[in-house]
Design a protein around this motif. Structure first.
Motif, PDB file in Angstrom:
ATOM      1  N   GLU A   8      43.519  39.744  49.229  1.00 31.79           N
ATOM      2  CA  GLU A   8      44.848  39.982  49.825  1.00 31.79           C
ATOM      3  C   GLU A   8      45.457  38.674  50.320  1.00 31.79           C
ATOM      4  O   GLU A   8      46.638  38.390  50.095  1.00 31.79           O
ATOM      5  N   ARG A   9      44.616  37.863  50.985  1.00 36.45           N
ATOM      6  CA  ARG A   9      45.117  36.576  51.506  1.00 36.45           C
ATOM      7  C   ARG A   9      45.517  35.642  50.362  1.00 36.45           C
ATOM      8  O   ARG A   9      46.563  34.998  50.398  1.00 36.45           O
ATOM      9  N   ALA A  10      44.671  35.620  49.326  1.00 36.29           N
ATOM     10  CA  ALA A  10      44.973  34.742  48.182  1.00 36.29           C
ATOM     11  C   ALA A  10      46.263  35.177  47.489  1.00 36.29           C
ATOM     12  O   ALA A  10      47.085  34.338  47.087  1.00 36.29           O
ATOM     13  N   LEU A  11      46.455  36.484  47.386  1.00 40.73           N
ATOM     14  CA  LEU A  11      47.656  36.983  46.699  1.00 40.73           C
ATOM     15  C   LEU A  11      48.905  36.808  47.547  1.00 40.73           C
ATOM     16  O   LEU A  11      50.010  36.670  47.023  1.00 40.73           O
ATOM     17  N   ALA A  12      48.723  36.815  48.863  1.00 44.45           N
ATOM     18  CA  ALA A  12      49.881  36.593  49.742  1.00 44.45           C
ATOM     19  C   ALA A  12      50.441  35.194  49.501  1.00 44.45           C
ATOM     20  O   ALA A  12      51.652  34.968  49.566  1.00 44.45           O
ATOM     21  N   ALA A  13      49.549  34.245  49.190  1.00 44.87           N
ATOM     22  CA  ALA A  13      49.995  32.876  48.912  1.00 44.87           C
ATOM     23  C   ALA A  13      50.511  32.744  47.482  1.00 44.87           C
ATOM     24  O   ALA A  13      51.440  31.979  47.222  1.00 44.87           O
ATOM     25  N   ASN A  14      49.892  33.487  46.565  1.00 45.10           N
ATOM     26  CA  ASN A  14      50.259  33.357  45.159  1.00 45.10           C
ATOM     27  C   ASN A  14      49.958  34.667  44.452  1.00 45.10           C
ATOM     28  O   ASN A  14      48.819  34.932  44.061  1.00 45.10           O
ATOM     29  N   PHE A  15      50.986  35.501  44.261  1.00 46.25           N
ATOM     30  CA  PHE A  15      50.775  36.812  43.645  1.00 46.25           C
ATOM     31  C   PHE A  15      50.710  36.632  42.126  1.00 46.25           C
ATOM     32  O   PHE A  15      51.689  36.815  41.410  1.00 46.25           O
ATOM     33  N   ALA A  16      49.536  36.232  41.661  1.00 45.17           N
ATOM     34  CA  ALA A  16      49.347  35.952  40.234  1.00 45.17           C
ATOM     35  C   ALA A  16      47.880  36.174  39.891  1.00 45.17           C
ATOM     36  O   ALA A  16      47.002  36.036  40.750  1.00 45.17           O
ATOM     37  N   PRO A  17      47.582  36.529  38.626  1.00 41.04           N
ATOM     38  CA  PRO A  17      46.189  36.787  38.243  1.00 41.04           C
ATOM     39  C   PRO A  17      45.257  35.613  38.568  1.00 41.04           C
ATOM     40  O   PRO A  17      44.099  35.833  38.950  1.00 41.04           O
ATOM     41  N   GLU A  18      45.765  34.379  38.467  1.00 39.37           N
ATOM     42  CA  GLU A  18      44.910  33.207  38.711  1.00 39.37           C
ATOM     43  C   GLU A  18      44.385  33.168  40.143  1.00 39.37           C
ATOM     44  O   GLU A  18      43.341  32.545  40.411  1.00 39.37           O
ATOM     45  N   ALA A  19      45.085  33.832  41.057  1.00 42.03           N
ATOM     46  CA  ALA A  19      44.659  33.809  42.456  1.00 42.03           C
ATOM     47  C   ALA A  19      43.264  34.413  42.609  1.00 42.03           C
ATOM     48  O   ALA A  19      42.536  34.104  43.559  1.00 42.03           O
ATOM     49  N   VAL A  20      42.881  35.292  41.663  1.00 42.18           N
ATOM     50  CA  VAL A  20      41.573  35.953  41.741  1.00 42.18           C
ATOM     51  C   VAL A  20      40.442  34.933  41.573  1.00 42.18           C
ATOM     52  O   VAL A  20      39.360  35.094  42.150  1.00 42.18           O
ATOM     53  N   ASP A  21      40.703  33.881  40.798  1.00 43.56           N
ATOM     54  CA  ASP A  21      39.636  32.929  40.459  1.00 43.56           C
ATOM     55  C   ASP A  21      38.985  32.306  41.694  1.00 43.56           C
ATOM     56  O   ASP A  21      37.788  32.042  41.693  1.00 43.56           O
ATOM     57  N   GLY A  22      39.775  32.072  42.720  1.00 44.21           N
ATOM     58  CA  GLY A  22      39.245  31.401  43.894  1.00 44.21           C
ATOM     59  C   GLY A  22      38.557  32.328  44.887  1.00 44.21           C
ATOM     60  O   GLY A  22      38.109  31.887  45.955  1.00 44.21           O
ATOM     61  N   VAL A  23      38.466  33.616  44.555  1.00 42.05           N
ATOM     62  CA  VAL A  23      37.918  34.592  45.511  1.00 42.05           C
ATOM     63  C   VAL A  23      36.493  34.965  45.107  1.00 42.05           C
ATOM     64  O   VAL A  23      36.205  35.165  43.933  1.00 42.05           O
ATOM     65  N   THR A  24      35.613  35.047  46.080  1.00 39.00           N
ATOM     66  CA  THR A  24      34.234  35.460  45.812  1.00 39.00           C
ATOM     67  C   THR A  24      34.060  36.917  46.227  1.00 39.00           C
ATOM     68  O   THR A  24      34.461  37.307  47.328  1.00 39.00           O
ATOM     69  N   VAL A  25      33.491  37.715  45.331  1.00 44.70           N
ATOM     70  CA  VAL A  25      33.195  39.113  45.659  1.00 44.70           C
ATOM     71  C   VAL A  25      31.700  39.205  45.954  1.00 44.70           C
ATOM     72  O   VAL A  25      30.869  38.870  45.113  1.00 44.70           O
ATOM     73  N   ASP A  26      31.364  39.655  47.139  1.00 39.69           N
ATOM     74  CA  ASP A  26      29.971  39.710  47.579  1.00 39.69           C
ATOM     75  C   ASP A  26      29.262  40.932  46.985  1.00 39.69           C
ATOM     76  O   ASP A  26      29.535  42.074  47.380  1.00 39.69           O
ATOM     77  N   ALA A  27      28.356  40.697  46.051  1.00 41.42           N
ATOM     78  CA  ALA A  27      27.676  41.796  45.364  1.00 41.42           C
ATOM     79  C   ALA A  27      26.677  42.517  46.269  1.00 41.42           C
ATOM     80  O   ALA A  27      26.291  43.650  45.983  1.00 41.42           O
ATOM     81  N   SER A  28      26.269  41.887  47.359  1.00 42.82           N
ATOM     82  CA  SER A  28      25.230  42.506  48.195  1.00 42.82           C
ATOM     83  C   SER A  28      25.724  43.796  48.851  1.00 42.82           C
ATOM     84  O   SER A  28      24.926  44.629  49.272  1.00 42.82           O
ATOM     85  N   GLU A  29      27.046  43.958  48.924  1.00 47.12           N
ATOM     86  CA  GLU A  29      27.609  45.181  49.535  1.00 47.12           C
ATOM     87  C   GLU A  29      27.887  46.267  48.500  1.00 47.12           C
ATOM     88  O   GLU A  29      28.337  47.347  48.863  1.00 47.12           O
ATOM     89  N   LEU A  30      27.661  45.968  47.211  1.00 48.49           N
ATOM     90  CA  LEU A  30      28.099  46.890  46.157  1.00 48.49           C
ATOM     91  C   LEU A  30      26.952  47.756  45.643  1.00 48.49           C
ATOM     92  O   LEU A  30      25.780  47.472  45.866  1.00 48.49           O
ATOM     93  N   ASN A  31      27.330  48.816  44.912  1.00 50.11           N
ATOM     94  CA  ASN A  31      26.348  49.780  44.399  1.00 50.11           C
ATOM     95  C   ASN A  31      25.654  49.261  43.147  1.00 50.11           C
ATOM     96  O   ASN A  31      26.288  48.642  42.286  1.00 50.11           O
TER      97      ASN A  31
END
Lengths: 161, 265
Positions: free
Chosen positions: B215-238
């Motif tokens: 959300e923070r990354a997209l607030a600065a740049n609402f574009a698909p590339e914004a996803v690249d800089g974000v880490t998704v923590d797998a330890s919380e996932l199923n």
């Protein structure tokens, strides 16, 4: 036991059912309408599709008591005066069935598609059949049959089934 | 199925009264989760209170610029509604990807969110748009509604009556469906709203959640590339037979990119 009254294929029917009786059980076991099949019994295969108030539903996942006062259409209600419905005829002509087990559900599902979209594209037909499984894997001819029926129904519309 | 008593009240008030009288009762909406559960004897309610006969629970309307969907409205009606397609097309798209046509003819938005299946689609839209859940007695913000796996803020005798969706500037949903069940292995709902960017993820964890880093990354740049800089923590996932947590973490980013691209249209 509760008494349930509904219209099935244009005729008023009633019966005493336990609340846990499924619509498909009511159709098959109380009314003897065994054209509607039970395949998976888990809302996946679509062999039990009938129309409930004009919408296709999986009758293994509807309780008979939920259908109080409703209008139900099954495969037995499609032919008129011994003449097959255009979708039934097209399945016959296009070789749209092999073992035939999934056929009633396929046809009832296709009927809603053609009521909503009289001129579907092939991808639309395939997407619509998402909830109908054919274990003979005869999908190509099923799709051909539905497309042929669509064309025939556009040329010679008959009153709503 | 174990035996139960069946009730078909004509009003929400009567349904609430039945729930209070019969503490072991369950509400029946579209039945496409409950009836299969009963068939497997995974639940044994004493009574079913069918909401199908309550007209006030059904329908889609505009209310002060927001879109209001009645709790007993089936997914298929949302999918094909001209009003939904005109105002929040992402909701019509999401509804059209649930199950199959016959499931969509019966399953309801209220049943879906009250059940809060971790892999259901509707929770992503409700949380992603910052919707409000209306019940027989109060309004609950989406951020407070989904509290855990199959758990919500609803009280035992409380009934969802509608969901109120504020209109976003733009929004989209992208889902990686399980090929057999069509439930979301991962679904990402992205919305740019008057209150900021919101991203909700379903299917990946025990409960729908907001991906605040994105959300923070997209607030600065609402574009698909914004996803690249974000880490998704797998330890919380199923992790389950369908996908590992690492794979789901990967899918979250892929689905997020697709949703953003789709929102940009």
């Amino acid at each position: 036991m509760p008494r349930v009254v509904m219209r099935v294929n244009g005729k008023e029917v009633s019966g005493e059912v336990e609340p846990r009786t499924l619509l498909v059980e009511f159709l098959r076991e109380h009314l003897g309408l065994t054209g509607t099949h039970v395949g998976c019994d888990t809302s996946q295969c679509g062999c039990c599709v009938v129309h409930l108030d004009g919408r296709s539903v999986k009758s293994c996942t509807v309780l008979a008591v939920q259908c109080e006062g409703a209008e139900v259409l099954t495969i037995e209600g499609l032919a008129r005066n011994g003449e097959l419905h255009p979708i039934q005829r097209a399945f016959h002509e296009c070789h749209g069935l092999q073992c035939g087990f999934c056929t009633p559900g396929m046809i009832m599902s296709a009927l809603e598609l053609l009521q909503r979209h009289p001129a579907p594209t092939e991808p639309q037909v395939r997407a619509w059949l998402e909830g109908n499984l054919c274990r003979c894997t005869g999908y190509h001819n099923i799709v051909r049959a539905i497309l042929q029926a669509a064309e025939e129904m556009r040329q010679a519309p008959r009153p709503a089934a | 199925m174990y035996a139960f008593e069946y009730h078909r009240p004509a009003s929400v008030a009567e349904a609430v009264r039945l729930l209070r009288e019969k503490p072991e009762a369950k509400l029946l909406a579209g039945g496409h989760t409950l009836i299969p559960t009963l068939k497997q004897r995974l639940a044994q309610p004493s009574d079913l209170v069918d909401l199908g006969g309550i007209a006030e629970l059904r329908g889609i309307r505009e209310e002060g610029g927001a879109l209001v969907i009645g709790a007993a409205t089936p997914h298929g009606e949302v999918e094909t509604s001209d009003l939904v397609r005109r105002t929040i097309p992402a909701l019509a798209h999401l509804a059209g990807e649930i199950g199959d046509p016959q499931v969509r003819n019966r399953g309801t938005i209220g049943g879906s969110i009250a059940n809060n299946d971790p892999a259901a689609d509707w929770p992503a839209a409700v949380l992603g748009l910052g919707a409000t859940v209306r019940t027989d007695r109060r309004e609950i913000a989406a951020d407070d509604f989904f509290t855990g796996m199959f758990e919500t803020a609803l009280e035992a005798d409380e009934i969802v009556t509608a969901v109120v969706f504020p209109r976003p500037r733009r929004a989209a949903y992208a889902k990686f469906p399980n090929p057999a069940s069509r439930y979301a292995m991962v679904g990402v709902f992205v919305a740019e709203t008057d209150g900021g960017v919101r991203v909700a993820v379903t299917g990946a964890a025990p409960c729908v959640f907001r991906l605040t880093a994105l959300e923070r990354a997209l607030a600065a740049n609402f574009a698909p590339e914004a996803v690249d800089g974000v880490t998704v923590d797998a330890s919380e996932l199923n992790s389950d037979i369908h996908a590992s947590a690492d794979y789901r973490a990967h899918l979250v980013k892929v689905m997020a990119k697709r949703a953003i691209a789709s929102a940009l249209g």
